[in-house]
Every structure is written in C-alpha cells, then in structure tokens.
Design a protein around this motif. Structure first.
Motif, PDB file in Angstrom:
ATOM      1  N   ALA A  96       0.819  -1.218   0.000  1.00 54.14           N
ATOM      2  CA  ALA A  96       0.000   0.000   0.000  1.00 54.14           C
ATOM      3  C   ALA A  96       0.850   1.264   0.000  1.00 54.14           C
ATOM      4  O   ALA A  96       0.404   2.307  -0.496  1.00 54.14           O
ATOM      5  CB  ALA A  96      -0.944   0.003   1.199  1.00 54.14           C
TER       6      ALA A  96
ATOM      7  N   ARG B  53      -3.206   2.945  -3.623  1.00 56.45           N
ATOM      8  CA  ARG B  53      -4.047   2.938  -4.819  1.00 56.45           C
ATOM      9  C   ARG B  53      -3.704   4.086  -5.766  1.00 56.45           C
ATOM     10  O   ARG B  53      -4.570   4.715  -6.352  1.00 56.45           O
ATOM     11  CB  ARG B  53      -5.522   2.985  -4.442  1.00 56.45           C
TER      12      ARG B  53
ATOM     13  N   THR C 272       1.284   0.480  -9.699  1.00 62.21           N
ATOM     14  CA  THR C 272       0.183   0.946  -8.858  1.00 62.21           C
ATOM     15  C   THR C 272       0.301   0.336  -7.473  1.00 62.21           C
ATOM     16  O   THR C 272       0.437  -0.892  -7.346  1.00 62.21           O
ATOM     17  CB  THR C 272      -1.171   0.565  -9.472  1.00 62.21           C
TER      18      THR C 272
ATOM     19  N   ARG D 228      -0.938  -0.961  -3.784  1.00 60.65           N
ATOM     20  CA  ARG D 228      -2.124  -1.701  -3.353  1.00 60.65           C
ATOM     21  C   ARG D 228      -2.993  -0.828  -2.452  1.00 60.65           C
ATOM     22  O   ARG D 228      -2.550   0.200  -1.943  1.00 60.65           O
ATOM     23  CB  ARG D 228      -1.702  -2.971  -2.588  1.00 60.65           C
ATOM     24  N   GLU D 229      -4.213  -1.247  -2.239  1.00 58.92           N
ATOM     25  CA  GLU D 229      -5.066  -0.548  -1.286  1.00 58.92           C
ATOM     26  C   GLU D 229      -4.680  -0.956   0.137  1.00 58.92           C
ATOM     27  O   GLU D 229      -4.089  -2.022   0.360  1.00 58.92           O
ATOM     28  CB  GLU D 229      -6.533  -0.873  -1.533  1.00 58.92           C
TER      29      GLU D 229
END
Length: 502
Positions: A14, A59, A78, A80-81
């Motif tokens: 994240a 994100r 990208t 991660r959440e």
C-alpha cells in the motif's frame, strides 16, 4: 554502442513500490549507479539492480523510470489498497502468542475468512501451529517480533498432500504453509498471494525431520528391506523415508506469489519449494536452516519466471537449488525450469547456488549476478548424474564472488531408471568473477578446493559444450596457502579468457 537497461518489473504494497531489472548487456562495471524517478521526480539512487521506494500513497499509479549510463527503462506501477486487518489474536479467533498454545484451528479460521481487501495480521508473539492452507488473493502480514512457529510433531502436518520431492511426485506431510494443489496437467489454481512483513515463519527443523523419518522408517520397513543393495544408490540411509518430510512453504500450481521482508527458518527439509509454478518473487528475506539435513533455502522446481534478490542464506544445504524432475518420471513430465533470476544474494554458510541434480525436465535461461557465495561449500555448481537425462543451457553468471565454480557429474541421488540419453550442459557463460579456491564445510572449517572444475559426460556428443569463462580472478585470503586449480575434462568449445591469479 551502449546497451540499454532491460525492461523493469515492480511489486507493491500500500505504501511501497519495489523495482528490479536485469543487469544490462555489456556487463557494467561493479558499482554502476542507477537513478530512479517516480512521476518524473528523483526518488533515489542505487548501485544495485533493485530498490524499494517507501512513503507512497495507496491505490496510486506511478510512472517509474530507471536510468544509468547504459540507458533507461520505464513502466507504470500501482500501489495496493490499505487492507482491512484480520488480527488473529483478537475475537473471534483469539490465537495466543505464548509459544505454548496450539493455534492451528484459530489461524486456519482466520486464513479461511480472509477475503478481497483484507489481510491476516500476525502481531508480536510466538504463535505455535501445525500445517496451514492459504488461498488465492490472500495477504498475510507478520509484525516485527511475530513468529509463526510450526511444531515438531508429525501429526500436526496431516493429512498428507500430493507433492514432489527430489523430482518424484508422491504424498508428503503437509508443509507449514501450503499454497495450491499439485496437478502437472492442470492450470494454476492459486494466484495473487502476498506474504510479507518483518517477522519470522519457522518450523520444527531437525527435530521434526527426525520424527518424520522415524515414523516413515517403521511404515516403510518391508519396502526398505525389499530393496536390498539397491538402497545404496540413494544418497543417504534416510533418503527414502526422508522424502516424506514437510517443507516450510510449499507452492504447487501457483502464479504471482510474493514473499518479502521475512525470516524463513527451519523447514524439516527445504524452506521454499515451488512446483509447476510461475512468477514467484522472493525479496529481502533471510533463510535459516543450520543443522537441517537437506536444509535448502529456495527451490524452483519445473517453474518459470521466478526471481530472488536481496536475500541472505544461513542454510544446512543449498542456498538455492534449481530443479526440474528426476528420471524416469521427470523425463516423461518434461516440464523445464526457465527464466530464473538470482541477484544481490549472499551466503553466510551452506552449499551456495546449485543447478541440479534433478534436471530431467531441463533447465534454461538462468541469470545470476551480484551474488557473494564465497563463504559456501559449493559456490556455484551445475550437476547431474549420467542417468538423469535432460539439459542445462543458457546459464549466465557475472559479477559474483565464489568459493568455486563447478559443472560436473555426481554419483549420489542416482536411483531411478536411466533416461535414454545422458544430460547435456551447454551454452553457458561465466564473467567478471572472483573465485577463492577455498570452501567452507558444515563444521565451518576452510579447505582448499579446485577453483574451476568443468567435467562433462565422457560419452561422445555429451561433453559440456560452448562454455565461456572470461575476466576471472583466482584469489584467496592472504596467508591461507590455498592453491588454485583449474580442471577441464570431457568438454567441447571451452573458451578461457583473461584468467588471472593473485
């Protein structure tokens, strides 16, 4: 003309992006500096072919650029959440990290409940457990001071799972962590798993291994007696019962699994074993298995596109062992291990990096660079028995420090029906190396050894062939009195260029 940086790859959490790339063709000098940019802004510089950028936004997609005097490469990554934590010590699971309470049921319940956007969280403490099973899309995080500790009781690793050991498919005790189901004709059935953090995943080590061997020796007593003198073909008196031992982490038919930042310790045999799998990434981990017979660190087996970097090994056997099955079954399955990358890894003790002896499915495209295997028993070793079949080709080793460099036939682990033809070693290059000609044994004693030992198979058309050795310094610690030796036998097309002694 200057070469360019090969395409770069990334993996994220994240708030971090880890970036890595192959060393550019043209073999840059040690210490080449790379600059890393995110969204056009400088992030860091490094002299390694990997880095991790921290403090990022979840994100978020970033444009990644890596530049050096050898060119540049670009990609997008990208983060991660932020996953919802499932704390195993909190209700309804209530796992206890006292090092005494058996938590298998509680931990498995937490694993089973983990869905998309969630992460199983292991807090500080020692959480005793038996075998656990993971599933696709799962995230597991171990906090600093957290230990997922396997027991030393074989019953805690039942029921058996179908697996593969030393190139033969068979039922084995389940590993501490189990991902996927083994099926050599089926597609990947476990995908997109992240196992990371700052803690430790450990198992029962030598005590668990001994207990399994005792149990299996009794169960197999009639079969072992029926083998008579053929049992002498095995490497060790415990080889056959020992093939049932669990690994620390077993992955079968897996794709896109990352293990990062952890200490991985004391599997009863190998610490990480992945079979018929693809895109297994291991970075910035410590492997420990001192005193464990067959205590390998990282073993890709008929697997593809697997990468390891930034890792330190303290192993009872091979740091890395690349495999692809054993005759006759491995010749029939015929699944090679290909596209393996090993870089910025070091060995404190153990056997070093080996390719084989199980190569019946073939091994192709292995690149090793920026590794220090000087404090190892075998350095870098390519090996097989005459009856194995298969091949090893397109191995490139460069910018490494080694105890020794070997490509040869071995006499152990030689049971099984012979393949139709001997193996082939071919099209390999070894460049910009420092080799000491001094090896470290299991008792931590140093011994003189041949610095370079190339011996193909003494059968027409099966000599080792097309081997390049260039820019190698034969060196040893001052005052040891070591004598470097170089052996080339049963080889065709070996080129030795700029070999110097110091």
């Amino acid at each position: 003309m200057k070469s360019t940086i090969p395409f770069i790859k990334t993996a994220s959490t994240a708030d971090t992006i880890t970036i890595w790339w192959d060393e550019p063709d043209g073999i840059p000098a040690a210490g080449t500096e790379y600059a890393v940019f995110l969204n056009g802004r400088p992030a860091l510089t490094t002299r390694k072919t990997h880095c991790t950028v921290t403090g990022l936004t979840a994100r978020m997609t970033y444009a990644v650029t890596v530049t050096s005097e050898y060119g540049e490469a670009k990609c997008k990554a990208t983060t991660r959440e932020h996953a919802e934590r499932i704390d195993v010590s909190a209700p309804p699971f209530n796992a206890c990290g006292d090092g005494k309470t058996l938590n298998t049921a509680a931990l498995q319940a937490a694993f089973d409940s983990c869905g998309s956007g969630q992460c199983v969280y292991i807090p500080r403490g020692v959480f005793l457990t038996g075998a656990l099973r993971m599933h696709s899309g799962m995230e597991l995080y171990l906090e600093e001071g957290a230990v997922l500790q396997g027991t030393n009781d074989p019953k805690d690793y039942l029921p058996l799972i179908h697996s593969r050991f030393e190139g033969i498919e068979q039922d084995c005790y389940a590993s501490l962590l189990n991902l996927g189901e083994l099926n050599r004709t089926a597609p990947y059935n476990c995908r997109d798993v992240l196992i990371y953090g700052k803690g430790t995943i450990a198992s029962g080590g030598a005590e668990l291994a001994k207990a399994v061997i005792r149990t299996e020796r009794v169960r197999l007593s009639a079969y072992l007696a029926s083998l008579g003198d053929k049992i002498k073909e095995c490497e060790h008196k415990d080889t056959i019962p020992g093939r049932m031992r669990p690994r620390l982490i077993n992955m079968s038919n897996c794709q896109n699994v990352r293990i990062s930042g952890l200490t991985l310790a004391n599997g009863a045999s190998w610490n990480m074993h992945f079979i018929y799998s693809d895109k297994i990434l291991t970075d910035n981990c410590v492997f420990k298995s001192e005193g464990v017979w067959n205590g390998d660190g990282w073993d890709p087996d008929s697997s593809t596109n697997c990468t390891i970097f930034g890792c330190k090994f303290y192993t009872g056997d091979d740091s890395v062992a690349i495999k692809s099955g054993k005759n006759p079954e491995g010749n029939v399955i015929n699944r090679p291990t290909e596209h393996i990358r090993i870089f910025d890894c070091s060995c404190a003790y153990g056997h070093g990096i080996t390719i084989g002896s199980e190569i019946s499915g073939g091994i192709n495209d292995v690149r090793i660079w920026d590794c220090d295997m000087s404090a190892s028993m075998q350095g870098i070793e390519i090996k097989a028995t005459k009856k194995r079949g298969g091949y090893v080709r397109n191995v490139q080793v460069r910018n490494c420090q080694l105890s020794r460099l070997q490509m040869h036939s071995v006499g152990y682990n030689d049971d099984g029906v012979p393949a139709e033809y001997p193996p082939v070693f071919e099209d390999c290059s070894f460049r910009n190396l420092v080799i000491t000609g001094r090896m470290l044994d299991h008792e931590r004693h140093w011994h003189d050894c041949a610095a370079i030992d190339f011996r193909g198979f003494d059968i027409d058309s099966f000599e080792a062939r097309n081997i390049l050795v260039r820019d190698v310094e034969l060196s040893y610690p001052e005052g040891t009195g070591a004598v470097q030796t170089l052996t080339v036998q049963s080889c065709r097309g070996v080129s030795l260029e700029n070999i110097t002694c110091r």
